[in-house]
Design a protein around this motif. Structure first.
Motif, PDB file in Angstrom:
ATOM      1  N   LEU A  14       0.833  -1.209   0.000  1.00  0.00           N
ATOM      2  CA  LEU A  14       0.000   0.000   0.000  1.00  0.00           C
ATOM      3  C   LEU A  14       0.868   1.260   0.000  1.00  0.00           C
ATOM      4  CD1 LEU A  14      -2.791  -1.074   2.514  1.00  0.00           C
ATOM      5  CD2 LEU A  14      -3.027  -0.775   0.041  1.00  0.00           C
ATOM      6  N   ALA A  15       1.923   1.259   0.792  1.00  0.00           N
ATOM      7  CA  ALA A  15       2.810   2.421   0.855  1.00  0.00           C
ATOM      8  C   ALA A  15       3.497   2.645  -0.488  1.00  0.00           C
ATOM      9  CB  ALA A  15       3.845   2.231   1.956  1.00  0.00           C
ATOM     10  N   ASP A  16       3.903   1.563  -1.137  1.00  0.00           N
ATOM     11  CA  ASP A  16       4.577   1.682  -2.427  1.00  0.00           C
ATOM     12  C   ASP A  16       3.650   2.261  -3.494  1.00  0.00           C
ATOM     13  OD1 ASP A  16       6.915   1.280  -4.046  1.00  0.00           O
ATOM     14  OD2 ASP A  16       5.821  -0.357  -5.024  1.00  0.00           O
ATOM     15  N   GLU A  17       2.380   1.940  -3.383  1.00  0.00           N
ATOM     16  CA  GLU A  17       1.397   2.450  -4.341  1.00  0.00           C
ATOM     17  C   GLU A  17       0.901   3.846  -3.975  1.00  0.00           C
ATOM     18  OE1 GLU A  17       0.430   1.113  -7.272  1.00  0.00           O
ATOM     19  OE2 GLU A  17       2.002  -0.372  -6.884  1.00  0.00           O
ATOM     20  N   GLY A  18       1.287   4.329  -2.802  1.00  0.00           N
ATOM     21  CA  GLY A  18       0.857   5.656  -2.372  1.00  0.00           C
ATOM     22  C   GLY A  18      -0.574   5.689  -1.873  1.00  0.00           C
ATOM     23  N   THR A  22      -5.095   1.421   5.637  1.00  0.00           N
ATOM     24  CA  THR A  22      -6.232   1.238   6.548  1.00  0.00           C
ATOM     25  C   THR A  22      -6.382  -0.247   6.852  1.00  0.00           C
ATOM     26  OG1 THR A  22      -7.859   0.977   4.778  1.00  0.00           O
ATOM     27  CG2 THR A  22      -7.444   3.227   5.559  1.00  0.00           C
ATOM     28  N   SER A  23      -7.122  -0.516   7.891  1.00  0.00           N
ATOM     29  CA  SER A  23      -7.355  -1.897   8.297  1.00  0.00           C
ATOM     30  C   SER A  23      -8.066  -2.677   7.199  1.00  0.00           C
ATOM     31  CB  SER A  23      -8.178  -1.913   9.589  1.00  0.00           C
ATOM     32  OG  SER A  23      -8.458  -3.224   9.978  1.00  0.00           O
ATOM     33  N   ILE A  27      -6.631  -6.019   5.207  1.00  0.00           N
ATOM     34  CA  ILE A  27      -7.369  -7.291   5.207  1.00  0.00           C
ATOM     35  C   ILE A  27      -7.654  -7.734   3.776  1.00  0.00           C
ATOM     36  CG2 ILE A  27      -9.571  -8.363   5.810  1.00  0.00           C
ATOM     37  CD1 ILE A  27      -9.467  -6.734   8.421  1.00  0.00           C
ATOM     38  N   SER A  28      -8.035  -6.794   2.914  1.00  0.00           N
ATOM     39  CA  SER A  28      -8.315  -7.133   1.511  1.00  0.00           C
ATOM     40  C   SER A  28      -7.088  -7.722   0.820  1.00  0.00           C
ATOM     41  CB  SER A  28      -8.783  -5.894   0.749  1.00  0.00           C
ATOM     42  OG  SER A  28      -9.996  -5.428   1.265  1.00  0.00           O
ATOM     43  N   LEU A  29      -5.948  -7.109   1.043  1.00  0.00           N
ATOM     44  CA  LEU A  29      -4.720  -7.609   0.413  1.00  0.00           C
ATOM     45  C   LEU A  29      -4.332  -8.991   0.945  1.00  0.00           C
ATOM     46  CD1 LEU A  29      -2.411  -4.492   0.075  1.00  0.00           C
ATOM     47  CD2 LEU A  29      -3.207  -5.978  -1.745  1.00  0.00           C
ATOM     48  N   THR A  30      -4.459  -9.186   2.235  1.00  0.00           N
ATOM     49  CA  THR A  30      -4.086 -10.494   2.786  1.00  0.00           C
ATOM     50  C   THR A  30      -5.063 -11.579   2.338  1.00  0.00           C
ATOM     51  OG1 THR A  30      -5.209  -9.946   4.863  1.00  0.00           O
ATOM     52  CG2 THR A  30      -2.825  -9.586   4.762  1.00  0.00           C
ATOM     53  N   LEU A  44      -3.982  -3.060  14.306  1.00  0.00           N
ATOM     54  CA  LEU A  44      -2.757  -2.600  14.966  1.00  0.00           C
ATOM     55  C   LEU A  44      -1.801  -1.947  13.977  1.00  0.00           C
ATOM     56  CD1 LEU A  44      -2.026  -5.556  17.410  1.00  0.00           C
ATOM     57  CD2 LEU A  44      -2.688  -3.228  18.014  1.00  0.00           C
ATOM     58  N   PHE A  45      -1.607  -2.582  12.846  1.00  0.00           N
ATOM     59  CA  PHE A  45      -0.702  -2.015  11.846  1.00  0.00           C
ATOM     60  C   PHE A  45      -1.243  -0.709  11.289  1.00  0.00           C
ATOM     61  CE2 PHE A  45       1.580  -5.884  12.069  1.00  0.00           C
ATOM     62  CZ  PHE A  45       2.805  -5.690  11.454  1.00  0.00           C
ATOM     63  N   ALA A  46      -2.555  -0.661  11.032  1.00  0.00           N
ATOM     64  CA  ALA A  46      -3.151   0.558  10.483  1.00  0.00           C
ATOM     65  C   ALA A  46      -3.014   1.718  11.460  1.00  0.00           C
ATOM     66  CB  ALA A  46      -4.622   0.312  10.141  1.00  0.00           C
ATOM     67  N   LYS A  47      -3.256   1.455  12.739  1.00  0.00           N
ATOM     68  CA  LYS A  47      -3.131   2.521  13.738  1.00  0.00           C
ATOM     69  C   LYS A  47      -1.678   2.944  13.929  1.00  0.00           C
ATOM     70  CE  LYS A  47      -7.296   1.547  16.352  1.00  0.00           C
ATOM     71  NZ  LYS A  47      -7.870   1.076  17.606  1.00  0.00           N
ATOM     72  N   ALA A  48      -0.758   1.990  13.898  1.00  0.00           N
ATOM     73  CA  ALA A  48       0.657   2.301  14.092  1.00  0.00           C
ATOM     74  C   ALA A  48       1.213   3.121  12.931  1.00  0.00           C
ATOM     75  CB  ALA A  48       1.458   1.014  14.250  1.00  0.00           C
ATOM     76  N   LEU A  49       0.712   2.880  11.735  1.00  0.00           N
ATOM     77  CA  LEU A  49       1.245   3.554  10.557  1.00  0.00           C
ATOM     78  C   LEU A  49       0.403   4.747  10.112  1.00  0.00           C
ATOM     79  CD1 LEU A  49       2.271   0.393   8.529  1.00  0.00           C
ATOM     80  CD2 LEU A  49       3.749   1.911   9.839  1.00  0.00           C
ATOM     81  N   GLN A  50      -0.660   5.023  10.850  1.00  0.00           N
ATOM     82  CA  GLN A  50      -1.552   6.128  10.487  1.00  0.00           C
ATOM     83  C   GLN A  50      -0.795   7.459  10.502  1.00  0.00           C
ATOM     84  OE1 GLN A  50      -4.779   6.601  13.239  1.00  0.00           O
ATOM     85  NE2 GLN A  50      -5.950   7.891  11.858  1.00  0.00           N
ATOM     86  N   GLY A  51      -0.851   8.165   9.381  1.00  0.00           N
ATOM     87  CA  GLY A  51      -0.221   9.474   9.285  1.00  0.00           C
ATOM     88  C   GLY A  51       1.292   9.443   9.127  1.00  0.00           C
ATOM     89  N   LYS A  52       1.868   8.276   8.955  1.00  0.00           N
ATOM     90  CA  LYS A  52       3.317   8.161   8.818  1.00  0.00           C
ATOM     91  C   LYS A  52       3.672   7.829   7.376  1.00  0.00           C
ATOM     92  CE  LYS A  52       4.317   7.079  13.551  1.00  0.00           C
ATOM     93  NZ  LYS A  52       2.991   7.239  14.061  1.00  0.00           N
TER      94      LYS A  52
END
Length: 108
Positions: A14-18, A22-23, A27-30, A44-52
């Motif tokens: 998701l980050a690579d695609e810009g 989100t959660s 989930i969709s990708l996995t 947890l990952f979505a909250k940890a990476l939110q805004g970063k």
């Protein structure tokens, strides 16, 4: 593949695609990869990476953000650095004294 690893890879995709991480997107990708992941990991990952900026995090691993600023200070002016060091020492001394002001010590 572990759930944590699958969510990590999904976040990197998701980050690579810009795309915003989100959660639901994790989930969709996995699920598309046919990896079973509990929703808590995606949350947890979505909250940890939110805004970063994940790309920025990866590029600056172990960078120690304060070192370049400290190295630049002596170059700017020789007298400014000793003054800053004195202020830091005074703050450290004040902090030590504040423990004594509480009325008890470590071995009382």
């Amino acid at each position: 593949m572990s759930a944590e690893l699958a969510v990590s890879y999904a976040a990197l995709i998701l980050a690579d695609e810009g795309v915003e991480i989100t959660s639901d997107k994790l989930i969709s990708l996995t699920q598309a990869a046919k990896v079973e992941v509990e929703p808590i990991w995606a949350s947890l990952f979505a909250k940890a990476l939110q805004g970063k900026d994940v790309k920025d995090l990866l590029l600056n691993v172990g960078g120690g953000g304060a070192a370049p600023a400290a190295a630049a200070a002596p170059a700017a002016g020789g007298a400014a650095a000793p003054a800053a060091e004195e202020k830091k020492e005074e703050k450290a001394e004040e902090k030590e004294e504040s423990d004594d002001d509480m009325g008890f010590g470590l071995f009382d």
